[in-house]
Design a protein around this motif. Structure first.
Motif, mmCIF file in Angstrom:
data_model
loop_
_atom_site.group_PDB
_atom_site.id
_atom_site.type_symbol
_atom_site.label_atom_id
_atom_site.label_comp_id
_atom_site.label_asym_id
_atom_site.label_seq_id
_atom_site.Cartn_x
_atom_site.Cartn_y
_atom_site.Cartn_z
ATOM 1 N N LEU A 1 4.998 7.370 -11.514
ATOM 2 C CA LEU A 1 5.611 6.226 -12.176
ATOM 3 C C LEU A 1 4.671 5.664 -13.239
ATOM 4 O O LEU A 1 3.445 5.721 -13.085
ATOM 5 N N SER A 2 5.237 5.126 -14.286
ATOM 6 C CA SER A 2 4.427 4.536 -15.349
ATOM 7 C C SER A 2 3.732 3.281 -14.842
ATOM 8 O O SER A 2 4.126 2.697 -13.819
ATOM 9 N N GLU B 1 0.827 -1.206 0.000
ATOM 10 C CA GLU B 1 0.000 0.000 0.000
ATOM 11 C C GLU B 1 0.863 1.259 0.000
ATOM 12 O O GLU B 1 0.552 2.243 -0.689
ATOM 13 N N ALA B 2 1.959 1.234 0.754
ATOM 14 C CA ALA B 2 2.879 2.377 0.767
ATOM 15 C C ALA B 2 3.543 2.542 -0.591
ATOM 16 O O ALA B 2 3.732 3.667 -1.068
ATOM 17 N N ALA B 3 3.888 1.409 -1.224
ATOM 18 C CA ALA B 3 4.506 1.457 -2.553
ATOM 19 C C ALA B 3 3.547 2.071 -3.574
ATOM 20 O O ALA B 3 3.963 2.866 -4.433
ATOM 21 N N LYS B 4 2.274 1.714 -3.481
ATOM 22 C CA LYS B 4 1.274 2.312 -4.375
ATOM 23 C C LYS B 4 1.248 3.827 -4.206
ATOM 24 O O LYS B 4 1.218 4.580 -5.192
ATOM 25 N N GLU B 5 1.246 4.252 -2.963
ATOM 26 C CA GLU B 5 1.191 5.681 -2.647
ATOM 27 C C GLU B 5 2.409 6.418 -3.224
ATOM 28 O O GLU B 5 2.278 7.491 -3.836
ATOM 29 N N ILE B 6 3.581 5.833 -3.054
ATOM 30 C CA ILE B 6 4.808 6.491 -3.529
ATOM 31 C C ILE B 6 4.877 6.466 -5.049
ATOM 32 O O ILE B 6 5.310 7.440 -5.672
ATOM 33 N N CYS B 7 4.442 5.363 -5.653
ATOM 34 C CA CYS B 7 4.449 5.268 -7.118
ATOM 35 C C CYS B 7 3.592 6.370 -7.740
ATOM 36 O O CYS B 7 3.984 7.000 -8.730
ATOM 37 N N VAL B 8 2.427 6.595 -7.155
ATOM 38 C CA VAL B 8 1.544 7.666 -7.639
ATOM 39 C C VAL B 8 2.210 9.017 -7.423
ATOM 40 O O VAL B 8 2.228 9.874 -8.317
ATOM 41 N N GLY B 9 2.791 9.211 -6.246
ATOM 42 C CA GLY B 9 3.440 10.476 -5.945
ATOM 43 C C GLY B 9 4.639 10.764 -6.823
ATOM 44 O O GLY B 9 4.947 11.929 -7.103
ATOM 45 N N CYS B 10 5.312 9.700 -7.264
ATOM 46 C CA CYS B 10 6.485 9.854 -8.144
ATOM 47 C C CYS B 10 6.109 9.803 -9.623
ATOM 48 O O CYS B 10 6.984 9.831 -10.490
ATOM 49 N N GLU C 1 3.718 0.322 -16.150
ATOM 50 C CA GLU C 1 4.619 -0.832 -16.244
ATOM 51 C C GLU C 1 5.596 -0.877 -15.078
ATOM 52 O O GLU C 1 5.803 -1.923 -14.461
ATOM 53 N N ASP C 2 6.203 0.262 -14.774
ATOM 54 C CA ASP C 2 7.166 0.312 -13.673
ATOM 55 C C ASP C 2 6.480 0.134 -12.321
ATOM 56 O O ASP C 2 7.043 -0.454 -11.394
ATOM 57 N N THR C 3 5.250 0.635 -12.219
ATOM 58 C CA THR C 3 4.491 0.457 -10.978
ATOM 59 C C THR C 3 4.245 -1.024 -10.716
ATOM 60 O O THR C 3 4.365 -1.497 -9.576
ATOM 61 N N GLU C 4 3.921 -1.763 -11.763
ATOM 62 C CA GLU C 4 3.699 -3.206 -11.612
ATOM 63 C C GLU C 4 4.955 -3.898 -11.091
ATOM 64 O O GLU C 4 4.888 -4.759 -10.205
ATOM 65 N N ILE C 5 6.116 -3.507 -11.598
ATOM 66 C CA ILE C 5 7.386 -4.098 -11.160
ATOM 67 C C ILE C 5 7.620 -3.834 -9.679
ATOM 68 O O ILE C 5 7.972 -4.734 -8.917
ATOM 69 N N VAL C 6 7.406 -2.589 -9.267
ATOM 70 C CA VAL C 6 7.616 -2.228 -7.856
ATOM 71 C C VAL C 6 6.644 -2.979 -6.956
ATOM 72 O O VAL C 6 7.029 -3.494 -5.892
ATOM 73 N N LEU C 7 5.382 -3.078 -7.378
ATOM 74 C CA LEU C 7 4.382 -3.738 -6.542
ATOM 75 C C LEU C 7 4.611 -5.247 -6.461
ATOM 76 O O LEU C 7 4.382 -5.858 -5.412
ATOM 77 N N LEU C 8 5.080 -5.840 -7.555
ATOM 78 C CA LEU C 8 5.424 -7.260 -7.501
ATOM 79 C C LEU C 8 6.576 -7.487 -6.524
ATOM 80 O O LEU C 8 6.552 -8.440 -5.725
ATOM 81 N N ALA C 9 7.554 -6.605 -6.583
ATOM 82 C CA ALA C 9 8.680 -6.696 -5.650
ATOM 83 C C ALA C 9 8.214 -6.510 -4.212
ATOM 84 O O ALA C 9 8.697 -7.185 -3.291
ATOM 85 N N ALA C 10 7.259 -5.610 -4.021
ATOM 86 C CA ALA C 10 6.723 -5.367 -2.679
ATOM 87 C C ALA C 10 6.021 -6.610 -2.140
ATOM 88 O O ALA C 10 6.190 -6.981 -0.972
ATOM 89 N N TRP C 11 5.242 -7.257 -2.984
ATOM 90 C CA TRP C 11 4.547 -8.469 -2.547
ATOM 91 C C TRP C 11 5.529 -9.582 -2.199
ATOM 92 O O TRP C 11 5.331 -10.329 -1.228
ATOM 93 N N ASN D 1 18.461 2.720 -8.494
ATOM 94 C CA ASN D 1 17.608 3.429 -9.448
ATOM 95 C C ASN D 1 16.293 3.822 -8.783
ATOM 96 O O ASN D 1 16.055 3.521 -7.610
ATOM 97 N N LYS D 2 15.441 4.472 -9.550
ATOM 98 C CA LYS D 2 14.200 5.019 -9.007
ATOM 99 C C LYS D 2 13.277 3.937 -8.453
ATOM 100 O O LYS D 2 12.678 4.105 -7.380
ATOM 101 N N LEU D 3 13.163 2.825 -9.179
ATOM 102 C CA LEU D 3 12.267 1.758 -8.735
ATOM 103 C C LEU D 3 12.738 1.170 -7.404
ATOM 104 O O LEU D 3 11.936 0.917 -6.499
ATOM 105 N N GLU D 4 14.042 0.962 -7.293
ATOM 106 C CA GLU D 4 14.610 0.425 -6.058
ATOM 107 C C GLU D 4 14.442 1.406 -4.907
ATOM 108 O O GLU D 4 14.168 1.009 -3.767
ATOM 109 N N LYS D 5 14.595 2.689 -5.188
ATOM 110 C CA LYS D 5 14.417 3.715 -4.152
ATOM 111 C C LYS D 5 12.990 3.723 -3.623
ATOM 112 O O LYS D 5 12.748 3.869 -2.424
ATOM 113 N N ILE D 6 12.036 3.554 -4.539
ATOM 114 C CA ILE D 6 10.633 3.566 -4.136
ATOM 115 C C ILE D 6 10.325 2.398 -3.212
ATOM 116 O O ILE D 6 9.671 2.560 -2.169
#
Length: 231
Positions: free
Chosen positions: A45-46, A34-43, A48-58, A111-116
Protein backbone atom coordinates in the motif's frame (compact mmCIF):
# COMPACT_ATOMS: atom_id res chain seq x y z
CA UNK A 1 -1.03 12.72 12.55
CA UNK A 2 -0.54 9.08 13.52
CA UNK A 3 1.34 10.05 16.69
CA UNK A 4 -1.46 12.45 17.63
CA UNK A 5 -4.03 9.72 17.04
CA UNK A 6 -2.12 7.24 19.18
CA UNK A 7 -1.84 9.71 22.07
CA UNK A 8 -5.49 10.74 21.73
CA UNK A 9 -6.78 7.16 21.75
CA UNK A 10 -4.54 6.11 24.63
CA UNK A 11 -5.82 8.94 26.85
CA UNK A 12 -9.42 8.45 25.75
CA UNK A 13 -9.56 4.73 26.47
CA UNK A 14 -7.50 5.00 29.64
CA UNK A 15 -9.81 7.60 31.16
CA UNK A 16 -13.25 6.79 29.75
CA UNK A 17 -13.44 3.10 28.87
CA UNK A 18 -15.67 0.96 31.10
CA UNK A 19 -13.76 -1.65 33.16
CA UNK A 20 -16.20 -4.36 31.97
CA UNK A 21 -14.57 -4.17 28.55
CA UNK A 22 -11.77 -6.67 29.07
CA UNK A 23 -11.21 -7.31 25.35
CA UNK A 24 -11.99 -4.08 23.48
CA UNK A 25 -9.40 -2.01 25.31
CA UNK A 26 -6.25 -0.14 24.31
CA UNK A 27 -4.30 -3.39 23.96
CA UNK A 28 -6.76 -4.63 21.34
CA UNK A 29 -6.54 -1.34 19.44
CA UNK A 30 -2.74 -1.42 19.51
CA UNK A 31 -2.83 -5.03 18.30
CA UNK A 32 -5.10 -4.07 15.38
CA UNK A 33 -2.80 -1.19 14.43
CA UNK A 34 0.23 -3.49 14.36
CA UNK A 35 -1.67 -6.04 12.27
CA UNK A 36 -2.78 -3.26 9.91
CA UNK A 37 0.85 -2.20 9.46
CA UNK A 38 1.79 -5.77 8.61
CA UNK A 39 -1.01 -6.15 6.05
CA UNK A 40 -0.37 -2.73 4.50
CA UNK A 41 3.25 -3.71 3.86
CA UNK A 42 2.20 -7.10 2.53
CA UNK A 43 -0.32 -5.48 0.18
CA UNK A 44 2.27 -2.88 -0.95
CA UNK A 45 0.00 0.00 0.00
CA UNK A 46 1.13 3.55 -0.65
CA UNK A 47 2.27 5.74 2.23
CA UNK A 48 -0.81 7.93 1.94
CA UNK A 49 -3.25 5.02 1.96
CA UNK A 50 -1.34 3.35 4.79
CA UNK A 51 -1.83 6.46 6.92
CA UNK A 52 -5.59 6.34 6.27
CA UNK A 53 -5.82 2.68 7.29
CA UNK A 54 -3.72 3.20 10.41
CA UNK A 55 -5.74 6.23 11.49
CA UNK A 56 -8.88 4.15 11.09
CA UNK A 57 -7.25 1.36 13.09
CA UNK A 58 -6.44 3.71 15.96
CA UNK A 59 -9.93 5.20 16.01
CA UNK A 60 -12.13 2.23 15.06
CA UNK A 61 -13.15 1.20 18.60
CA UNK A 62 -13.19 4.57 20.37
CA UNK A 63 -17.00 4.49 20.29
CA UNK A 64 -16.97 1.85 23.01
CA UNK A 65 -16.63 4.69 25.51
CA UNK A 66 -20.25 5.63 24.70
CA UNK A 67 -22.01 2.46 23.55
CA UNK A 68 -21.34 -1.18 22.87
CA UNK A 69 -24.20 -1.55 20.40
CA UNK A 70 -23.51 0.69 17.43
CA UNK A 71 -20.02 1.53 18.64
CA UNK A 72 -18.85 1.85 15.03
CA UNK A 73 -21.14 4.84 14.45
CA UNK A 74 -19.98 6.35 17.73
CA UNK A 75 -16.38 5.80 16.64
CA UNK A 76 -17.11 7.67 13.41
CA UNK A 77 -18.36 10.68 15.36
CA UNK A 78 -15.24 10.72 17.52
CA UNK A 79 -12.98 10.22 14.48
CA UNK A 80 -14.63 13.05 12.52
CA UNK A 81 -14.26 15.46 15.42
CA UNK A 82 -10.64 14.53 16.09
CA UNK A 83 -9.56 14.61 12.44
CA UNK A 84 -11.38 17.87 11.67
CA UNK A 85 -9.84 19.55 14.70
CA UNK A 86 -6.40 18.45 13.47
CA UNK A 87 -6.93 19.77 9.93
CA UNK A 88 -7.13 16.42 8.15
CA UNK A 89 -8.45 16.65 4.58
CA UNK A 90 -12.16 16.00 4.10
CA UNK A 91 -11.70 13.40 1.34
CA UNK A 92 -9.28 11.43 3.54
CA UNK A 93 -11.65 11.65 6.51
CA UNK A 94 -14.33 9.99 4.37
CA UNK A 95 -11.98 7.12 3.63
CA UNK A 96 -11.18 6.72 7.33
CA UNK A 97 -14.91 6.67 8.10
CA UNK A 98 -15.49 4.05 5.40
CA UNK A 99 -12.83 1.81 6.95
CA UNK A 100 -14.30 2.13 10.44
CA UNK A 101 -17.86 1.36 9.32
CA UNK A 102 -16.64 -1.65 7.31
CA UNK A 103 -15.55 -3.38 10.53
CA UNK A 104 -19.16 -3.72 11.64
CA UNK A 105 -20.15 -7.40 11.80
CA UNK A 106 -20.96 -8.86 9.35
CA UNK A 107 -18.05 -7.11 7.69
CA UNK A 108 -18.80 -5.70 4.24
CA UNK A 109 -15.73 -3.84 2.94
CA UNK A 110 -16.10 -2.10 -0.41
CA UNK A 111 -12.48 -1.37 -1.30
CA UNK A 112 -8.90 -2.39 -0.58
CA UNK A 113 -8.40 -0.06 2.37
CA UNK A 114 -11.57 -1.28 4.06
CA UNK A 115 -10.60 -4.91 3.43
CA UNK A 116 -7.23 -4.36 5.06
CA UNK A 117 -8.72 -2.88 8.23
CA UNK A 118 -11.35 -5.64 8.43
CA UNK A 119 -8.61 -8.27 8.22
CA UNK A 120 -6.50 -6.44 10.78
CA UNK A 121 -9.44 -6.18 13.17
CA UNK A 122 -9.94 -9.96 13.10
CA UNK A 123 -6.33 -10.95 12.54
CA UNK A 124 -6.26 -12.45 16.03
CA UNK A 125 -8.41 -15.33 14.72
CA UNK A 126 -5.31 -16.42 12.87
CA UNK A 127 -2.74 -15.76 15.57
CA UNK A 128 -1.25 -17.89 18.31
CA UNK A 129 -2.55 -15.37 20.87
CA UNK A 130 -6.15 -16.13 19.89
CA UNK A 131 -6.79 -18.72 22.61
CA UNK A 132 -5.86 -16.26 25.35
CA UNK A 133 -7.64 -13.27 23.81
CA UNK A 134 -10.75 -15.36 23.25
CA UNK A 135 -11.00 -15.93 27.00
CA UNK A 136 -10.88 -12.15 27.51
CA UNK A 137 -13.72 -11.79 25.01
CA UNK A 138 -15.75 -14.37 26.90
CA UNK A 139 -15.29 -12.45 30.15
CA UNK A 140 -16.33 -9.23 28.39
CA UNK A 141 -19.50 -10.80 26.99
CA UNK A 142 -20.37 -12.17 30.42
CA UNK A 143 -19.76 -8.77 32.02
CA UNK A 144 -22.00 -6.99 29.52
CA UNK A 145 -24.81 -9.55 29.41
CA UNK A 146 -24.80 -10.61 33.08
CA UNK A 147 -24.73 -14.17 31.78
CA UNK A 148 -22.30 -16.98 32.46
CA UNK A 149 -21.51 -19.03 29.37
CA UNK A 150 -20.94 -22.75 29.76
CA UNK A 151 -17.50 -23.49 28.38
CA UNK A 152 -18.85 -25.94 25.80
CA UNK A 153 -21.53 -23.45 24.74
CA UNK A 154 -18.88 -20.78 24.26
CA UNK A 155 -16.53 -23.11 22.36
CA UNK A 156 -19.28 -24.27 20.00
CA UNK A 157 -20.14 -20.64 19.24
CA UNK A 158 -16.53 -19.65 18.59
CA UNK A 159 -15.80 -22.70 16.43
CA UNK A 160 -18.78 -21.85 14.24
CA UNK A 161 -17.69 -18.22 14.00
CA UNK A 162 -14.15 -19.12 12.95
CA UNK A 163 -15.42 -21.61 10.37
CA UNK A 164 -17.70 -19.05 8.76
CA UNK A 165 -15.15 -16.22 8.79
CA UNK A 166 -13.12 -15.46 5.67
CA UNK A 167 -10.27 -12.99 5.23
CA UNK A 168 -10.63 -10.46 2.41
CA UNK A 169 -7.01 -9.86 1.37
CA UNK A 170 -4.75 -12.53 -0.16
CA UNK A 171 -2.04 -11.54 2.33
CA UNK A 172 -4.24 -12.22 5.37
CA UNK A 173 -5.58 -15.44 3.87
CA UNK A 174 -2.05 -16.71 3.28
CA UNK A 175 -0.51 -15.53 6.54
CA UNK A 176 -3.37 -15.89 9.03
CA UNK A 177 -5.46 -18.64 7.47
CA UNK A 178 -3.29 -21.64 8.45
CA UNK A 179 -3.08 -20.57 12.10
CA UNK A 180 -6.84 -19.95 12.14
CA UNK A 181 -7.36 -23.57 11.05
CA UNK A 182 -5.06 -24.67 13.87
CA UNK A 183 -7.01 -22.56 16.35
CA UNK A 184 -10.22 -24.26 15.23
CA UNK A 185 -8.57 -27.62 15.87
CA UNK A 186 -7.48 -26.48 19.36
CA UNK A 187 -11.02 -25.35 20.21
CA UNK A 188 -12.42 -28.64 18.90
CA UNK A 189 -9.97 -30.55 21.09
CA UNK A 190 -11.02 -28.53 24.14
CA UNK A 191 -14.69 -29.15 23.33
CA UNK A 192 -14.16 -32.88 22.84
CA UNK A 193 -12.38 -33.10 26.19
CA UNK A 194 -15.33 -31.44 27.92
CA UNK A 195 -17.70 -33.93 26.29
CA UNK A 196 -15.47 -36.87 27.21
CA UNK A 197 -15.09 -35.74 30.82
CA UNK A 198 -18.83 -35.23 31.05
CA UNK A 199 -19.47 -38.72 29.69
CA UNK A 200 -17.01 -40.23 32.19
CA UNK A 201 -18.78 -38.41 35.00
CA UNK A 202 -22.15 -39.64 33.74
CA UNK A 203 -20.87 -43.20 33.68
CA UNK A 204 -19.54 -42.90 37.24
CA UNK A 205 -22.88 -41.61 38.45
CA UNK A 206 -24.66 -44.41 36.63
CA UNK A 207 -22.50 -47.04 38.37
CA UNK A 208 -23.05 -45.40 41.75
CA UNK A 209 -26.81 -45.30 41.17
CA UNK A 210 -26.84 -49.00 40.30
CA UNK A 211 -24.79 -49.85 43.41
CA UNK A 212 -27.13 -47.81 45.59
CA UNK A 213 -30.20 -49.47 44.07
CA UNK A 214 -28.68 -52.95 44.60
CA UNK A 215 -27.84 -52.21 48.23
CA UNK A 216 -31.30 -50.79 48.83
CA UNK A 217 -32.98 -53.85 47.35
CA UNK A 218 -30.73 -56.18 49.34
CA UNK A 219 -31.52 -54.37 52.58
CA UNK A 220 -35.24 -54.67 51.89
CA UNK A 221 -35.17 -58.48 51.50
CA UNK A 222 -35.77 -60.60 54.71
CA UNK A 223 -33.05 -62.91 56.01
CA UNK A 224 -34.27 -66.35 54.81
CA UNK A 225 -31.94 -68.14 57.24
CA UNK A 226 -33.70 -66.70 60.27
CA UNK A 227 -37.13 -67.60 58.85
CA UNK A 228 -36.05 -71.24 58.45
CA UNK A 229 -34.90 -71.49 62.07
CA UNK A 230 -38.40 -70.72 63.37
CA UNK A 231 -40.29 -73.17 61.15
Amino acid sequence: MLEKAESFVFDLLKNQLRPELTYHDYNHTYYVVEAAKEICVGCELSEEDTEIVLLAAWLHDTGFINNVEGHEEESVKIAQKFLNENGYKADKIEKVIGCILATKVPQKPKNKLEKILCDADLSNLGKKSFIESNELLKVEWENLSNKNYNQDEWLEQEIEYLRQHQYFTPFATLNFGPRKAKNIAILNKQLNKIHQDREKERMKLSVKEKEFKWKKEKAAKPDRGIETMFR
